[in-house]
Scaffold this active site. Structure first.
Site, PDB file in Angstrom:
ATOM      1  N   ILE A  78       0.840  -1.199   0.000  1.00  8.05           N
ATOM      2  CA  ILE A  78       0.000   0.000   0.000  1.00  8.05           C
ATOM      3  C   ILE A  78       0.874   1.247   0.000  1.00  8.05           C
ATOM      4  O   ILE A  78       1.726   1.418   0.867  1.00  8.05           O
ATOM      5  CB  ILE A  78      -0.925   0.030   1.237  1.00  8.05           C
ATOM      6  N   GLY A  99       8.460   4.800   1.828  1.00  8.50           N
ATOM      7  CA  GLY A  99       7.582   4.655   2.977  1.00  8.50           C
ATOM      8  C   GLY A  99       6.169   4.199   2.665  1.00  8.50           C
ATOM      9  O   GLY A  99       5.584   4.601   1.687  1.00  8.50           O
ATOM     10  N   SER A 100       5.601   3.320   3.480  1.00  9.76           N
ATOM     11  CA  SER A 100       4.227   2.873   3.340  1.00  9.76           C
ATOM     12  C   SER A 100       3.981   1.701   4.271  1.00  9.76           C
ATOM     13  O   SER A 100       4.590   1.607   5.310  1.00  9.76           O
ATOM     14  CB  SER A 100       3.921   2.491   1.888  1.00  9.76           C
ATOM     15  N   ARG A 101       3.083   0.773   3.832  1.00 12.71           N
ATOM     16  CA  ARG A 101       2.818  -0.393   4.673  1.00 12.71           C
ATOM     17  C   ARG A 101       2.433  -1.580   3.811  1.00 12.71           C
ATOM     18  O   ARG A 101       2.065  -1.441   2.640  1.00 12.71           O
ATOM     19  CB  ARG A 101       1.752  -0.072   5.701  1.00 12.71           C
TER      20      ARG A 101
END
Length: 216
Positions: free
Chosen positions: A155, A185-187
């Site tokens: 994501i 950056g994210s998840r």
């Protein structure tokens, strides 16, 4: 060692830092300001190098284990209704990555890729409740002998502007091998069967391909 996704960015950043440092050194008369600018450029270059690092690790493969797909911190452990692929309840474990984490995405389990899909979308902050449904994302499902179908979803976040997905349908993949890369950056969400035994806790720091998220 640096990941292939960063080679072009590292080269461009390195050249820009050299050029800007030379301009600062020769055109700015105030020595303190010139040195401060050069120091900032060096820090920026170091951060870029750190982001794209690809550390060597020893992986222990186990069909009965689902490992973390990325480095970061566990931010979600809950039972949810997953509607894109399963259309039923699953255990969701989500790992949030800061810009300082290694951003290589790895397969939580080994097996056969049965689903791989890219979704264009928004760039809400990664911890936003709707980010898993509205943000740019990729969904990959691997059929594993112990867990059955295991879904992991990259994501994008407010800073992540590009998701790279290597998974292709009908591809045989190994646990902890590279599934993709998320830039800046994210998840990543992992969806497991309800009878999986979760092996991590909220806010626990995890390592991609190393930390065991769940056992069968």
């Amino acid at each position: 060692m640096f990941h292939k996704e960063g080679h072009k960015i590292i080269l461009i950043t390195f050249m820009l830092c050299i050029i800007l440092s030379m301009f600062s050194h020769f055109l700015i008369e105030n020595e303190m300001i010139s040195k401060a600018i050069i120091a900032v450029l060096i820090v920026f270059l170091v951060l870029i190098l750190q982001f794209f690092r690809n550390p060597k690790r020893n992986y222990t493969l186990d069909t009965n284990h689902a490992v973390s797909p990325v480095d970061g911190k566990v931010v979600v452990i809950e039972e949810v209704f997953e509607k894109e692929y399963y259309n039923e309840k699953r255990l969701q474990v989500s790992v949030f990555m800061s810009p300082l984490n290694v951003h290589i995405t790895r397969y939580p389990v080994g097996g056969n890729v049965v689903f791989s899909k890219y979704h264009p979308g928004k760039f809400l902050v990664a911890w936003h409740p709707k980010s898993s449904e509205e943000n740019e994302r990729t969904t990959v499902v691997v059929n594993n002998p112990a867990f059955g179908d295991v879904l992991h979803r990259q994501i994008a976040g407010a800073l992540a502007k590009r998701i790279v997905n290597y998974a292709e349908k009908d591809q045989q993949v190994d646990q902890a091998s590279e599934s993709g890369f998320i830039k800046f950056g994210s998840r990543v969400d992992v969806f497991l069967p309800l009878d999986a035994k979760i092996n991590v806790k909220l806010n626990q720091k995890v390592k991609g391909g190393i930390t065991i998220l769940a056992k069968k």
